[in-house]
Structure formats: structure tokens, C-alpha cells
Motif scaffolding. Structure first.
Motif, mmCIF file in Angstrom:
data_model
loop_
_atom_site.group_PDB
_atom_site.id
_atom_site.type_symbol
_atom_site.label_atom_id
_atom_site.label_comp_id
_atom_site.label_asym_id
_atom_site.label_seq_id
_atom_site.Cartn_x
_atom_site.Cartn_y
_atom_site.Cartn_z
ATOM 1 N N ILE A 1 0.827 -1.210 0.000
ATOM 2 C CA ILE A 1 0.000 0.000 0.000
ATOM 3 C C ILE A 1 0.862 1.261 0.000
ATOM 4 N N VAL A 2 1.871 1.278 0.873
ATOM 5 C CA VAL A 2 2.728 2.462 0.997
ATOM 6 C C VAL A 2 3.605 2.627 -0.241
ATOM 7 N N GLY A 3 3.954 1.498 -0.840
ATOM 8 C CA GLY A 3 4.728 1.549 -2.080
ATOM 9 C C GLY A 3 6.225 1.700 -1.877
ATOM 10 N N ASP A 4 6.674 1.572 -0.629
ATOM 11 C CA ASP A 4 8.105 1.659 -0.315
ATOM 12 C C ASP A 4 8.854 0.491 -0.957
ATOM 13 N N ALA A 5 8.204 -0.689 -0.912
ATOM 14 C CA ALA A 5 8.704 -1.908 -1.569
ATOM 15 C C ALA A 5 10.045 -2.407 -1.032
ATOM 16 N N LYS A 6 10.381 -2.002 0.201
ATOM 17 C CA LYS A 6 11.589 -2.510 0.848
ATOM 18 C C LYS A 6 11.223 -2.913 2.272
ATOM 19 N N LEU A 7 11.520 -4.157 2.608
ATOM 20 C CA LEU A 7 11.246 -4.646 3.960
ATOM 21 C C LEU A 7 12.570 -4.815 4.695
#
Length: 197
Positions: free
Chosen positions: A110-116
Motif C-alpha cells: 500500500i505504501v509503495g516503499d517496496a523494501k522490507l
């Protein structure tokens, strides 16, 4: 009160075995016959009878968490969507993993950061320790192993890609028939997790 299990630390994703089990179900082979194949014939190629028994028990729970509509569709799906079905069955059987997928993985989509990052996973477990007396009693080793297993399952499902210091978060491209099935089953939580809604 929710019940949580740390049993996943001894499980694997087992996509090939999961697929084999569904093939047997689709061939009309009963659970008892599959159990016999697993234990007597070592059908799933395990190192010991105890491991074969454990794997059979886990696979049968995963498969039984789905209904016949999934079994019919499964052989017609590409590997990406088959991995997603396996992951759904894992979530069906582990409340904490499902919450991780909803609260952490879905948020990333959702946030679109795409890095965990590891600290994000640690934050999830810290929150759960505050919410659950049961989880609060788990050792640091158990939490560490669960963190590793949660990431490994997502990597094997194609939803995370290890980049060393973090994991790339990958939105699955699932077969429209699987998405339609989840809609028909009104499985809104699973749709939210997989589609980042």
C-alpha cells in the motif's frame, strides 16, 4: 483470545510436495491412502519416518484448509499462482503469519516503499508481544527463527527478494481465475494481502 503457534519454525514451504498432495487428491486418493504412501512408501522423500509423518500432518492441514474449487483450479495455474495458493494454505493454518502478511507485507504494497527491513519485522513481533501474553513468553531464539521462516516463506513464494540489508517487496501477478475464486469465496482479507488493498 487468539491462539498463536510457533510451530512454523520446523516447517518448510514444500511447494513440490504440496502440489503432489493436491495431484493425489485430484486423482481421488483418500487422506488415509496418502498417509500410507507417505509413511510406508516415503512418497514425499523424507529422511526418516518421523519427518514423513510430520510433513504429512502439515501438508494435510494445509490442503484441508482449501476446498475443492481450489483443487480443480490448481493444476491449471502457473507456478507463480500455485505458490500463492500454497501461501494461502499456510496463512489459513497460522494466525500469526496471516497477521504478519496483513500488517507488514500488505502495508508495504500500500505504501509503495517496496523494501522490507529487519527492524520492520522486529517491530511487528514487539507489537505482538505487547498484545499477547502467549507471544511475550516466547524466547528471543523462537522470535528470531520465526522471523527467518516468515521471510523464507515469502521469498520462496516470490513475494520477497533478498537484497542483503533488506528484501524487495514484490506484488504477485496472480491468475485472474484465482483472484475470481477469492472474490467468489468472499475472502476479502486474502485479497487485501495479495493485492495491497
Amino acid at each position: 483470545m487468539k491462539k498463536y503457534s510457533a510451530g512454523m519454525v520446523s516447517h518448510a514451504f514444500w511447494l513440490n510436495e504440496f502440489s503432489q498432495y493436491i495431484d493425489l487428491v485430484n486423482d481421488g486418493i483418500s487422506k488415509e491412502e496418502i498417509k500410507e504412501k507417505s509413511l510406508e512408501d516415503n512418497y514425499f522423500k523424507q529422511s526418516s519416518k518421523a519427518r514423513a509423518k510430520d510433513m504429512f500432518n502439515i501438508l494435510s492441514r494445509r490442503v484441508e484448509s482449501l476446498d475443492e474449487d481450489y483443487f480443480e483450479l490448481y493444476p491449471n495455474l502457473d507456478v507463480t499462482s500455485q505458490k500463492v495458493v500454497d501461501l494461502i494454505s499456510v496463512m489459513n493454518n497460522n494466525q500469526l503469519f496471516k497477521e504478519f502478511m496483513y500488517e507488514v507485507y500488505r502495508d508495504e504494497l500500500i505504501v509503495g516503499d517496496a523494501k522490507l527491513y529487519d527492524y520492520e519485522v522486529e517491530s511487528f513481533f514487539n507489537q505482538k508481544m505487547q498484545e499477547s501474553e502467549q507471544i511475550a513468553k516466547w524466547t528471543d531464539v523462537t522470535i528470531k527463527r520465526l522471523t527467518s521462516v516468515f521471510k523464507t516463506f515469502n521469498r520462496e513464494a516470490g513475494l520477497l527478494k533478498d537484497q542483503g540489508k533488506y528484501d524487495d517487496v514484490i506484488r504477485p501477478v496472480i491468475d485472474y481465475r484465482l483472484e475470481d475464486l477469492l472474490v467468489a469465496k468472499k475472502n476479502n482479507e486474502m485479497l487485501a494481502i495479495l493485492l495491497g488493498r
